[in-house]
Motif scaffolding. Structure first.
Motif, PDB file in Angstrom:
ATOM      1  N   SER A   1       2.550  18.465 -17.188  1.00 25.20           N
ATOM      2  CA  SER A   1       1.484  18.332 -16.193  1.00 25.20           C
ATOM      3  C   SER A   1       0.392  17.390 -16.698  1.00 25.20           C
ATOM      4  CB  SER A   1       0.897  19.708 -15.850  1.00 25.20           C
ATOM      5  OG  SER A   1       0.148  20.242 -16.919  1.00 25.20           O
ATOM      6  N   ALA A   2       0.140  17.399 -18.010  1.00 21.06           N
ATOM      7  CA  ALA A   2      -0.826  16.455 -18.588  1.00 21.06           C
ATOM      8  C   ALA A   2      -0.344  15.016 -18.399  1.00 21.06           C
ATOM      9  CB  ALA A   2      -1.033  16.758 -20.072  1.00 21.06           C
ATOM     10  N   ALA A   3       0.952  14.792 -18.626  1.00 19.72           N
ATOM     11  CA  ALA A   3       1.509  13.448 -18.435  1.00 19.72           C
ATOM     12  C   ALA A   3       1.421  13.026 -16.972  1.00 19.72           C
ATOM     13  CB  ALA A   3       2.958  13.418 -18.922  1.00 19.72           C
ATOM     14  N   CYS A   4       1.709  13.966 -16.064  1.00 18.47           N
ATOM     15  CA  CYS A   4       1.614  13.643 -14.635  1.00 18.47           C
ATOM     16  C   CYS A   4       0.169  13.358 -14.237  1.00 18.47           C
ATOM     17  CB  CYS A   4       2.169  14.795 -13.808  1.00 18.47           C
ATOM     18  SG  CYS A   4       3.958  14.977 -13.884  1.00 18.47           S
ATOM     19  N   TRP A   5      -0.783  14.111 -14.822  1.00 16.13           N
ATOM     20  CA  TRP A   5      -2.185  13.860 -14.520  1.00 16.13           C
ATOM     21  C   TRP A   5      -2.587  12.470 -14.995  1.00 16.13           C
ATOM     22  CZ3 TRP A   5      -6.801  17.618 -15.953  1.00 16.13           C
ATOM     23  CH2 TRP A   5      -7.938  17.224 -15.221  1.00 16.13           C
ATOM     24  N   ALA A   6      -2.131  12.096 -16.191  1.00 19.44           N
ATOM     25  CA  ALA A   6      -2.428  10.748 -16.686  1.00 19.44           C
ATOM     26  C   ALA A   6      -1.877   9.697 -15.730  1.00 19.44           C
ATOM     27  CB  ALA A   6      -1.836  10.567 -18.088  1.00 19.44           C
ATOM     28  N   GLY A   7      -0.658   9.946 -15.228  1.00 17.92           N
ATOM     29  CA  GLY A   7      -0.076   9.006 -14.270  1.00 17.92           C
ATOM     30  C   GLY A   7      -0.851   8.944 -12.972  1.00 17.92           C
ATOM     31  N   THR A   8      -1.317  10.112 -12.477  1.00 17.07           N
ATOM     32  CA  THR A   8      -2.088  10.104 -11.231  1.00 17.07           C
ATOM     33  C   THR A   8      -3.424   9.393 -11.402  1.00 17.07           C
ATOM     34  OG1 THR A   8      -3.070  12.278 -11.698  1.00 17.07           O
ATOM     35  CG2 THR A   8      -1.044  12.237 -10.403  1.00 17.07           C
ATOM     36  N   ILE A   9      -3.994   9.460 -12.611  1.00 14.13           N
ATOM     37  CA  ILE A   9      -5.246   8.742 -12.878  1.00 14.13           C
ATOM     38  C   ILE A   9      -5.044   7.244 -12.666  1.00 14.13           C
ATOM     39  CG2 ILE A   9      -6.808   8.007 -14.721  1.00 14.13           C
ATOM     40  CD1 ILE A   9      -6.468  10.866 -15.872  1.00 14.13           C
ATOM     41  N   MET A  10      -3.979   6.709 -13.286  1.00 17.19           N
ATOM     42  CA  MET A  10      -3.724   5.280 -13.182  1.00 17.19           C
ATOM     43  C   MET A  10      -3.392   4.890 -11.738  1.00 17.19           C
ATOM     44  SD  MET A  10      -4.092   4.805 -16.426  1.00 17.19           S
ATOM     45  CE  MET A  10      -3.526   3.147 -16.786  1.00 17.19           C
ATOM     46  N   CYS A  11      -2.622   5.738 -11.079  1.00 20.32           N
ATOM     47  CA  CYS A  11      -2.184   5.409  -9.728  1.00 20.32           C
ATOM     48  C   CYS A  11      -3.302   5.597  -8.709  1.00 20.32           C
ATOM     49  CB  CYS A  11      -0.984   6.272  -9.372  1.00 20.32           C
ATOM     50  SG  CYS A  11       0.127   5.519  -8.188  1.00 20.32           S
ATOM     51  N   THR A  12      -4.141   6.637  -8.911  1.00 19.32           N
ATOM     52  CA  THR A  12      -5.258   6.859  -7.991  1.00 19.32           C
ATOM     53  C   THR A  12      -6.216   5.673  -8.010  1.00 19.32           C
ATOM     54  OG1 THR A  12      -5.125   9.256  -8.234  1.00 19.32           O
ATOM     55  CG2 THR A  12      -7.204   8.375  -7.444  1.00 19.32           C
ATOM     56  N   ALA A  13      -6.443   5.118  -9.214  1.00 22.03           N
ATOM     57  CA  ALA A  13      -7.311   3.944  -9.316  1.00 22.03           C
ATOM     58  C   ALA A  13      -6.743   2.778  -8.502  1.00 22.03           C
ATOM     59  CB  ALA A  13      -7.481   3.549 -10.775  1.00 22.03           C
TER      60      ALA A  13
ATOM     61  N   GLY B   1      -4.138  14.981 -20.596  1.00 20.24           N
ATOM     62  CA  GLY B   1      -3.778  13.816 -19.786  1.00 20.24           C
ATOM     63  C   GLY B   1      -4.901  12.808 -19.660  1.00 20.24           C
ATOM     64  N   PRO B   2      -6.059  13.210 -19.105  1.00 21.19           N
ATOM     65  CA  PRO B   2      -7.166  12.252 -19.028  1.00 21.19           C
ATOM     66  C   PRO B   2      -7.671  11.799 -20.388  1.00 21.19           C
ATOM     67  CG  PRO B   2      -7.848  14.437 -18.292  1.00 21.19           C
ATOM     68  CD  PRO B   2      -6.352  14.462 -18.381  1.00 21.19           C
ATOM     69  N   LEU B   3      -7.552  12.661 -21.405  1.00 19.15           N
ATOM     70  CA  LEU B   3      -7.977  12.240 -22.733  1.00 19.15           C
ATOM     71  C   LEU B   3      -7.051  11.161 -23.295  1.00 19.15           C
ATOM     72  CD1 LEU B   3      -9.038  15.659 -24.278  1.00 19.15           C
ATOM     73  CD2 LEU B   3     -10.518  13.720 -23.781  1.00 19.15           C
ATOM     74  N   ALA B   4      -5.758  11.246 -22.972  1.00 13.64           N
ATOM     75  CA  ALA B   4      -4.829  10.205 -23.402  1.00 13.64           C
ATOM     76  C   ALA B   4      -5.160   8.871 -22.735  1.00 13.64           C
ATOM     77  CB  ALA B   4      -3.394  10.616 -23.072  1.00 13.64           C
TER      78      ALA B   4
ATOM     79  N   HIS C   1       0.830  -1.197   0.000  1.00  9.18           N
ATOM     80  CA  HIS C   1       0.000   0.000   0.000  1.00  9.18           C
ATOM     81  C   HIS C   1       0.870   1.254   0.000  1.00  9.18           C
ATOM     82  CE1 HIS C   1      -3.062  -2.721   2.261  1.00  9.18           C
ATOM     83  NE2 HIS C   1      -3.218  -2.827   0.947  1.00  9.18           N
ATOM     84  N   TRP C   2       1.910   1.228   0.825  1.00  6.94           N
ATOM     85  CA  TRP C   2       2.797   2.386   0.923  1.00  6.94           C
ATOM     86  C   TRP C   2       3.531   2.625  -0.393  1.00  6.94           C
ATOM     87  CZ3 TRP C   2       2.221   6.053   4.169  1.00  6.94           C
ATOM     88  CH2 TRP C   2       1.738   5.811   5.454  1.00  6.94           C
ATOM     89  N   ARG C   3       3.883   1.560  -1.099  1.00  2.00           N
ATOM     90  CA  ARG C   3       4.559   1.737  -2.393  1.00  2.00           C
ATOM     91  C   ARG C   3       3.662   2.485  -3.372  1.00  2.00           C
ATOM     92  NH1 ARG C   3       6.773  -3.479  -1.216  1.00  2.00           N
ATOM     93  NH2 ARG C   3       5.023  -4.527  -2.249  1.00  2.00           N
ATOM     94  N   SER C   4       2.394   2.092  -3.426  1.00  2.00           N
ATOM     95  CA  SER C   4       1.449   2.767  -4.318  1.00  2.00           C
ATOM     96  C   SER C   4       1.238   4.217  -3.898  1.00  2.00           C
ATOM     97  CB  SER C   4       0.113   2.022  -4.323  1.00  2.00           C
ATOM     98  OG  SER C   4       0.263   0.697  -4.787  1.00  2.00           O
ATOM     99  N   ILE C   5       1.142   4.448  -2.586  1.00  2.00           N
ATOM    100  CA  ILE C   5       0.944   5.807  -2.076  1.00  2.00           C
ATOM    101  C   ILE C   5       2.148   6.687  -2.398  1.00  2.00           C
ATOM    102  CG2 ILE C   5       0.777   7.163   0.047  1.00  2.00           C
ATOM    103  CD1 ILE C   5      -0.970   4.844   1.168  1.00  2.00           C
ATOM    104  N   LEU C   6       3.357   6.134  -2.262  1.00  2.00           N
ATOM    105  CA  LEU C   6       4.567   6.894  -2.561  1.00  2.00           C
ATOM    106  C   LEU C   6       4.621   7.292  -4.035  1.00  2.00           C
ATOM    107  CD1 LEU C   6       7.224   4.940  -0.457  1.00  2.00           C
ATOM    108  CD2 LEU C   6       6.426   7.262  -0.055  1.00  2.00           C
ATOM    109  N   VAL C   7       4.284   6.364  -4.919  1.00  3.00           N
ATOM    110  CA  VAL C   7       4.280   6.676  -6.352  1.00  3.00           C
ATOM    111  C   VAL C   7       3.256   7.765  -6.660  1.00  3.00           C
ATOM    112  CG1 VAL C   7       3.811   5.767  -8.663  1.00  3.00           C
ATOM    113  CG2 VAL C   7       5.126   4.404  -7.034  1.00  3.00           C
ATOM    114  N   LEU C   8       2.068   7.650  -6.067  1.00  2.98           N
ATOM    115  CA  LEU C   8       1.036   8.662  -6.270  1.00  2.98           C
ATOM    116  C   LEU C   8       1.500  10.017  -5.751  1.00  2.98           C
ATOM    117  CD1 LEU C   8      -1.788   9.501  -7.147  1.00  2.98           C
ATOM    118  CD2 LEU C   8      -2.655   8.694  -4.945  1.00  2.98           C
ATOM    119  N   GLY C   9       2.150  10.040  -4.609  1.00  2.00           N
ATOM    120  CA  GLY C   9       2.642  11.296  -4.050  1.00  2.00           C
ATOM    121  C   GLY C   9       3.671  11.961  -4.949  1.00  2.00           C
TER     122      GLY C   9
END
Length: 291
Positions: A155-167, A109-112, A72-80
């Motif tokens: 920032s679009a790329a980071c948003w795309a990454g946060t989408i995947m990681c937040t899920a 980002g979300p569109l990608a 869980h902490w690994r996923s949280i760290l990546v999201l952070g």
């Protein structure tokens, strides 16, 4: 039929108002961050807002850290880390671009993600959004600073990454505990550079402004969105969130005096249309702002 889908016309105005207010809070926070960026720099401003936002979220959510495992902490760290990258890259873009332009490019980002998840049927929407961004930036005549556009793309790329990681974090950690813990990670990532950039200029008034901005984003939007989603169909919510670039233009004009050209206005309309069209391929979590 789900509870969301059974909402009647009489109950819809309140959650719709909550959703619009949530988007407005995000854009107001971004708009009022511009003077802070001028005085503290983009990294310092991002650090102040993320740090105070993390403290407020921790106080509101009170996550149960004792129940978390190493995975869980690994996923949280990546999201952070991704949230830190998103915040500082967007602030850097906002230093050089208008609010509407920065938000519209960031929305790629979300569109990608929609393109990756939607297959060939979803291809046309990111393409329409890309045409809109080209109209916004007018590269044939140097209409927007290249560095600002690059920061917005990052920032679009980071948003795309946060989408995947937040899920992933949402599936592993119940409620908003994972997101609340990711924000302090983001603050710690920004601290070495943010403190150095903002430290010499910190004043009580600056901290008060940062606290107000942190309330506007992320605290109030998350609270409003969670309340709205209890009574609003998810597709309706996602469609409304797609109007974020348009609302960014309105707030940018009202607060910052940023008036888009007719071609830029057309570009923003294309980005919004692509967001609405891609709603079928997207989840609600892909639309929640993470600045």
């Amino acid at each position: 039929m789900s509870h969301h889908e059974s909402a009647t016309g009489a109950t819809l105005p309140a959650p719709i108002a909550m959703t619009l207010l949530s988007i407005t809070c995000v854009q107001l926070s971004d708009a009022f961050s511009v003077p802070m960026i001028d005085s503290l720099g983009p990294v310092g401003s991002a650090w102040i807002r993320v740090t105070l936002g993390a403290l407020l979220l921790l106080a509101a959510v009170r996550p149960d850290v004792r129940s978390l495992e190493a995975r869980h902490w690994r996923s949280i760290l990546v999201l952070g880390v991704l949230c830190a990258g998103l915040s500082v890259s967007f602030m850097s873009a906002l230093q050089q671009l208008s609010l509407g332009t920065a938000v519209s490019i960031e929305f790629l980002g979300p569109l990608a993600v929609a393109l990756c998840r939607g297959g060939r049927r979803g291809t046309r929407w990111p393409m329409i959004a890309l045409v809109g961004v080209v109209a916004l930036t007018e590269p044939w005549r140097g209409g927007a600073p290249v560095l600002g556009v690059l920061f917005a793309v990052l920032s679009a790329a980071c948003w795309a990454g946060t989408i995947m990681c937040t899920a992933r974090v949402g599936a592993e950690v119940p409620g908003m505990g994972g997101i609340a813990l990711a924000m302090p990670v983001a603050a710690l990532c920004l601290a070495p550079w943010g403190a150095a950039q903002a430290g010499p200029h910190l004043r009580p008034s600056t901290v008060a402004l940062g606290l107000a901005l942190a309330l506007l984003m992320p605290v109030l939007p998350y609270v409003l969105e969670l309340a709205a989603l209890r009574r609003l169909p998810e597709r309706t919510f996602a469609t409304m969130m797609s109007f974020e670039p348009l609302l960014a233009v309105v707030v940018g004009a009202a607060v910052l005096g940023q008036q888009p050209s007719p071609l830029a206005g057309l570009g923003i309309i294309l980005v919004v249309a692509a967001g609405v069209g891609a709603t079928k391929q997207r989840r609600v979590s892909e639309l929640v702002p993470a600045h």
